[in-house]
Design an enzyme around this catalytic site. Structure first.
Site, PDB file in Angstrom:
ATOM      1  N   GLY A   1      -2.311   1.300   9.764  1.00 33.52           N
ATOM      2  CA  GLY A   1      -2.850   1.790   8.493  1.00 33.52           C
ATOM      3  C   GLY A   1      -4.357   1.998   8.541  1.00 33.52           C
TER       4      GLY A   1
ATOM      5  N   LYS B   1       0.804  -1.229   0.000  1.00 30.27           N
ATOM      6  CA  LYS B   1       0.000   0.000   0.000  1.00 30.27           C
ATOM      7  C   LYS B   1       0.839   1.282   0.000  1.00 30.27           C
ATOM      8  CE  LYS B   1      -4.210  -1.807   2.084  1.00 30.27           C
ATOM      9  NZ  LYS B   1      -5.274  -1.604   3.062  1.00 30.27           N
TER      10      LYS B   1
HETATM   11  P1  NAP Z   1      -1.272  -2.461  11.037  1.00 29.19           P
HETATM   12  O1  NAP Z   1      -0.976  -1.307  10.169  1.00 29.19           O
HETATM   13  O2  NAP Z   1      -0.296  -3.565  11.173  1.00 29.19           O
HETATM   14  O3  NAP Z   1      -1.582  -1.877  12.533  1.00 29.19           O
HETATM   15  C1  NAP Z   1      -1.919  -2.738  13.595  1.00 29.19           C
HETATM   16  C2  NAP Z   1      -2.320  -1.908  14.817  1.00 29.19           C
HETATM   17  O4  NAP Z   1      -2.816  -2.798  15.823  1.00 29.19           O
HETATM   18  C3  NAP Z   1      -1.169  -1.146  15.461  1.00 29.19           C
HETATM   19  O5  NAP Z   1      -1.666   0.030  16.018  1.00 29.19           O
HETATM   20  C4  NAP Z   1      -0.701  -2.115  16.547  1.00 29.19           C
HETATM   21  O6  NAP Z   1      -0.115  -1.468  17.652  1.00 29.19           O
HETATM   22  C5  NAP Z   1      -2.012  -2.704  17.005  1.00 29.19           C
HETATM   23  N1  NAP Z   1      -1.881  -4.053  17.558  1.00 29.19           N
HETATM   24  C6  NAP Z   1      -1.442  -5.166  16.924  1.00 29.19           C
HETATM   25  N2  NAP Z   1      -1.492  -6.230  17.748  1.00 29.19           N
HETATM   26  C7  NAP Z   1      -1.941  -5.773  18.949  1.00 29.19           C
HETATM   27  C8  NAP Z   1      -2.201  -6.384  20.207  1.00 29.19           C
HETATM   28  N3  NAP Z   1      -1.982  -7.681  20.415  1.00 29.19           N
HETATM   29  N4  NAP Z   1      -2.667  -5.605  21.222  1.00 29.19           N
HETATM   30  C9  NAP Z   1      -2.892  -4.283  21.026  1.00 29.19           C
HETATM   31  N5  NAP Z   1      -2.666  -3.643  19.853  1.00 29.19           N
HETATM   32  C10 NAP Z   1      -2.200  -4.387  18.815  1.00 29.19           C
HETATM   33  O7  NAP Z   1      -2.643  -3.180  10.617  1.00 29.19           O
HETATM   34  P2  NAP Z   1      -3.923  -2.511   9.922  1.00 29.19           P
HETATM   35  O8  NAP Z   1      -3.774  -2.582   8.455  1.00 29.19           O
HETATM   36  O9  NAP Z   1      -4.176  -1.201  10.561  1.00 29.19           O
HETATM   37  O10 NAP Z   1      -5.074  -3.564  10.312  1.00 29.19           O
HETATM   38  C11 NAP Z   1      -5.520  -3.718  11.640  1.00 29.19           C
HETATM   39  C12 NAP Z   1      -6.713  -4.690  11.663  1.00 29.19           C
HETATM   40  O11 NAP Z   1      -7.801  -4.130  10.932  1.00 29.19           O
HETATM   41  C13 NAP Z   1      -6.453  -6.051  11.018  1.00 29.19           C
HETATM   42  O12 NAP Z   1      -7.089  -7.037  11.793  1.00 29.19           O
HETATM   43  C14 NAP Z   1      -7.118  -5.966   9.672  1.00 29.19           C
HETATM   44  O13 NAP Z   1      -7.598  -7.212   9.197  1.00 29.19           O
HETATM   45  C15 NAP Z   1      -8.309  -5.069  10.001  1.00 29.19           C
HETATM   46  N6  NAP Z   1      -8.788  -4.309   8.821  1.00 29.19           N
HETATM   47  C16 NAP Z   1     -10.110  -4.397   8.517  1.00 29.19           C
HETATM   48  C17 NAP Z   1     -10.599  -3.694   7.441  1.00 29.19           C
HETATM   49  C18 NAP Z   1     -12.047  -3.804   7.072  1.00 29.19           C
HETATM   50  O14 NAP Z   1     -12.401  -3.455   5.933  1.00 29.19           O
HETATM   51  N7  NAP Z   1     -12.924  -4.234   7.967  1.00 29.19           N
HETATM   52  C19 NAP Z   1      -9.740  -2.887   6.664  1.00 29.19           C
HETATM   53  C20 NAP Z   1      -8.378  -2.799   7.027  1.00 29.19           C
HETATM   54  C21 NAP Z   1      -7.913  -3.533   8.127  1.00 29.19           C
HETATM   55  P3  NAP Z   1       1.474  -1.056  17.677  1.00 29.19           P
HETATM   56  O15 NAP Z   1       1.590   0.156  16.794  1.00 29.19           O
HETATM   57  O16 NAP Z   1       1.712  -0.757  19.088  1.00 29.19           O
HETATM   58  O17 NAP Z   1       2.210  -2.248  17.141  1.00 29.19           O
END
Ligand code: NAP
Length: 279
Positions: free
Chosen positions: A130, A65
């Site tokens: 993200g 991305k």
């Molecule tokens: P990302 O960029 O990797 O960010 C992950 C975030 O979650 C970071 O803030 C991280 O904190 C935090 N995190 C990870 N593991 C954790 C834990 N065990 N306890 C507390 N905080 C934790 O991922 P992303 O792209 O934002 O995606 C996050 C989630 O959203 C995923 O599950 C993804 O499948 C979902 N999602 C859903 C949609 C939808 O359309 N519904 C769209 C996009 C993403 P740190 O910064 O402290 O590491």
């Protein structure tokens, strides 16, 4: 034939083909939507090849991305602020990059709660990755009363606030959510906690959050996370992540195939059957 694809590495987890091919069939479109696994080192050449092959565009998923923004000739305002694209459109010989994730969340919330004005809400976002960033940007356009960002890594929360330009927002450690000092109307989980295969540690104690009325979890597999079930047991209205996933796909499909599709119950059912299969 109109063609489009989602590209990622790996890409086999992507549900985009299921969504887009459902709409292709529903609208009787002469089109095709595939998934292509592409290694980061081949990203640029793959995008240029697909443009030359006459593809309408591409969806971009993890881990491309951010890198894909460098290959775009033009970026939408949201893609520029977020420095991340989930949609590339080939038009007038130009590679145009956009980011529709956050708007997908806002659309989904408005459909589920049509009587609620986001501008009246105090909002808390758990996570600063993200997804959290794109949701914060889209929510900021709705002028909410207040936004607070809670993250394990507080510096990432601070950077999000700076990058998305949220002047009234505040960063906190994620565990602070249970400190009984916050008044939040809408809490959003934008972390993967609660995802199938990951223990849902029930990290939110809703009783400690003053005035909470809505809990949105952007995790979409399972459809109902443990936190959503807990919230509902305390009369908090909930929204799962499936709506965001489906609404963010609408602008992509419209750009690729020229028809604005609907998020119907039939589509939701189709996806939920798929969730049943992948559990
Ligand atoms: P990302 O960029 O990797 O960010 C992950 C975030 O979650 C970071 O803030 C991280 O904190 C935090 N995190 C990870 N593991 C954790 C834990 N065990 N306890 C507390 N905080 C934790 O991922 P992303 O792209 O934002 O995606 C996050 C989630 O959203 C995923 O599950 C993804 O499948 C979902 N999602 C859903 C949609 C939808 O359309 N519904 C769209 C996009 C993403 P740190 O910064 O402290 O590491």
């Amino acid at each position: 034939m109109k063609k489009a694809a989602v590209i990622g590495f790996p890409v086999k987890h992507s549900w985009s083909p299921i969504i887009h091919n459902y709409w292709i069939k529903e609208h009787g479109i002469f089109g095709e939507y595939e998934k292509i696994e592409v290694h980061p080192s081949d990203l640029k050449s793959l995008i240029i090849t697909k443009k030359k092959q006459g593809f309408s565009g591409l969806n971009i998923t993890i881990p491309h991305k951010e890198k894909a923004t460098e290959i775009c000739d033009e970026l939408s305002e949201s893609a520029r602020v977020l420095q991340a694209v989930n949609l590339i459109i080939f038009k007038n010989n130009i590679i145009y990059g956009d980011n529709t994730d956050g708007d997908g969340f806002v659309e989904s919330f408005k459909k589920d709660f049509p009587d609620i004005n986001l501008s009246s809400l105090r909002i808390g976002i758990l996570g600063a990755g993200g997804a959290a960033k794109s949701i914060a940007l889209s929510l900021s356009k709705e002028n909410p009363n207040k936004i607070s960002i809670f993250n394990r890594n507080i510096e990432r929360a601070e950077k999000l606030i700076e990058k998305v330009n949220l002047p009234a927002a505040e960063p906190f450690y994620i565990d602070d959510i249970n400190l009984k000092k916050f008044s939040i109307d809408l809490l959003i989980n934008a972390t993967p906690v609660g995802m199938a295969g990951m223990t849902d540690i029930n990290f939110i104690n809703f009783k400690n959050i003053k005035g909470i009325k809505f809990f949105a979890d952007i995790v979409y597999n399972p459809e109902n996370t443990e936190s959503m079930i807990l919230a509902r047991s305390q009369n908090i209205k909930t929204m799962g992540g499936l709506g965001m996933l489906l609404y963010q796909a609408i602008p992509s499909f419209e750009s690729f195939f020229g028809v604005r599709p609907e998020v119907s119950n039939g589509l939701k059912q189709h996806i939920l059957e798929h969730i049943g299969r992948v559990k």
